[in-house]
Design a protein around this motif. Structure first.
Motif, PDB file in Angstrom:
ATOM      1  N   ALA A  72       1.002  -1.230  -0.072  1.00 52.23           N
ATOM      2  CA  ALA A  72      -0.424  -0.004   0.386  1.00 52.23           C
ATOM      3  C   ALA A  72       1.001   1.003  -0.042  1.00 52.23           C
ATOM      4  CB  ALA A  72      -1.094   0.415   1.315  1.00 52.23           C
ATOM      5  N   ALA A  73       1.909   1.106   0.497  1.00 56.16           N
ATOM      6  CA  ALA A  73       2.406   2.381   0.729  1.00 56.16           C
ATOM      7  C   ALA A  73       3.807   2.649  -0.430  1.00 56.16           C
ATOM      8  CB  ALA A  73       3.826   2.108   2.411  1.00 56.16           C
ATOM      9  N   TRP A  74       4.348   1.697  -0.945  1.00 55.61           N
ATOM     10  CA  TRP A  74       5.395   2.033  -1.898  1.00 55.61           C
ATOM     11  C   TRP A  74       4.766   1.430  -3.344  1.00 55.61           C
ATOM     12  CZ3 TRP A  74       7.525   0.764   3.035  1.00 55.61           C
ATOM     13  CH2 TRP A  74       7.816   1.938   3.360  1.00 55.61           C
ATOM     14  N   GLY A  75       3.980   0.189  -3.649  1.00 54.14           N
ATOM     15  CA  GLY A  75       3.391  -0.973  -4.209  1.00 54.14           C
ATOM     16  C   GLY A  75       2.888   0.184  -5.810  1.00 54.14           C
ATOM     17  N   ASN A  76       2.573   1.680  -5.305  1.00 59.82           N
ATOM     18  CA  ASN A  76       1.552   1.558  -6.570  1.00 59.82           C
ATOM     19  C   ASN A  76       0.107   0.683  -7.517  1.00 59.82           C
ATOM     20  OD1 ASN A  76       3.416   4.213  -6.150  1.00 59.82           O
ATOM     21  ND2 ASN A  76       4.945   3.572  -7.229  1.00 59.82           N
ATOM     22  N   GLU A  77      -0.579  -0.181  -6.195  1.00 59.09           N
ATOM     23  CA  GLU A  77      -1.225  -0.488  -6.559  1.00 59.09           C
ATOM     24  C   GLU A  77      -2.652  -0.464  -6.570  1.00 59.09           C
ATOM     25  OE1 GLU A  77      -0.938  -4.802  -5.287  1.00 59.09           O
ATOM     26  OE2 GLU A  77       0.621  -4.594  -4.574  1.00 59.09           O
TER      27      GLU A  77
END
Length: 137
Positions: A72-77
């Protein structure tokens, strides 16, 4: 004179996880190397010790929860939100469904009613989602 050897977070993670290191651990290690473990932990609302234990594969808790936080923080999903029938960031999805208290407006009420049975909701067991869906039918 002693030479100080610096080991990066990525090197620590590779040593602990080996060939089994999942992509989300790589994301966390890269984030910790870009800033530091404390700042990486703050981004996922955890402390530096949490980040260190994950990277060193020495965490006694849920790696699934750690994965969700990191993605959620860095996955850009993005995930498909049934409230809007459109894509929203995974981080927004998690924040909306984990909001405490009663809804303050009609939009919050939509989330309050929909999120507990949403297929994107990894906070509840799948059998609870199936049970809730069958009760609604």
């Amino acid at each position: 004179m002693a030479v100080k050897v610096t080991v990066t977070n990525m090197q620590r993670a590779q040593a602990a996880w080996g060939e089994d290191m999942p992509p989300w651990v790589r994301l966390l290690a890269a984030a910790a190397d870009a800033t530091n473990q404390r700042k990486a932990g703050e981004k996922i609302k955890r402390n530096a010790s949490y980040v260190s234990r994950i990277l060193n594969r020495d965490y006694a808790g849920s790696y699934e929860e750690a994965e969700r936080l990191v993605r959620a923080a860095w996955g850009n999903e993005d995930v498909l939100c049934p409230v809007w029938n459109d894509s929203i960031p995974l981080a927004s999805c998690m924040n909306l469904r984990r909001k405490k208290g009663f809804p303050q407006n009609s939009v919050e009420n939509l989330y309050y009613q929909t999120c507990p049975t949403c297929p994107n909701n990894t906070d509840v067991a799948q059998d609870q989602i199936d049970e809730a869906a069958s009760c609604a039918a």
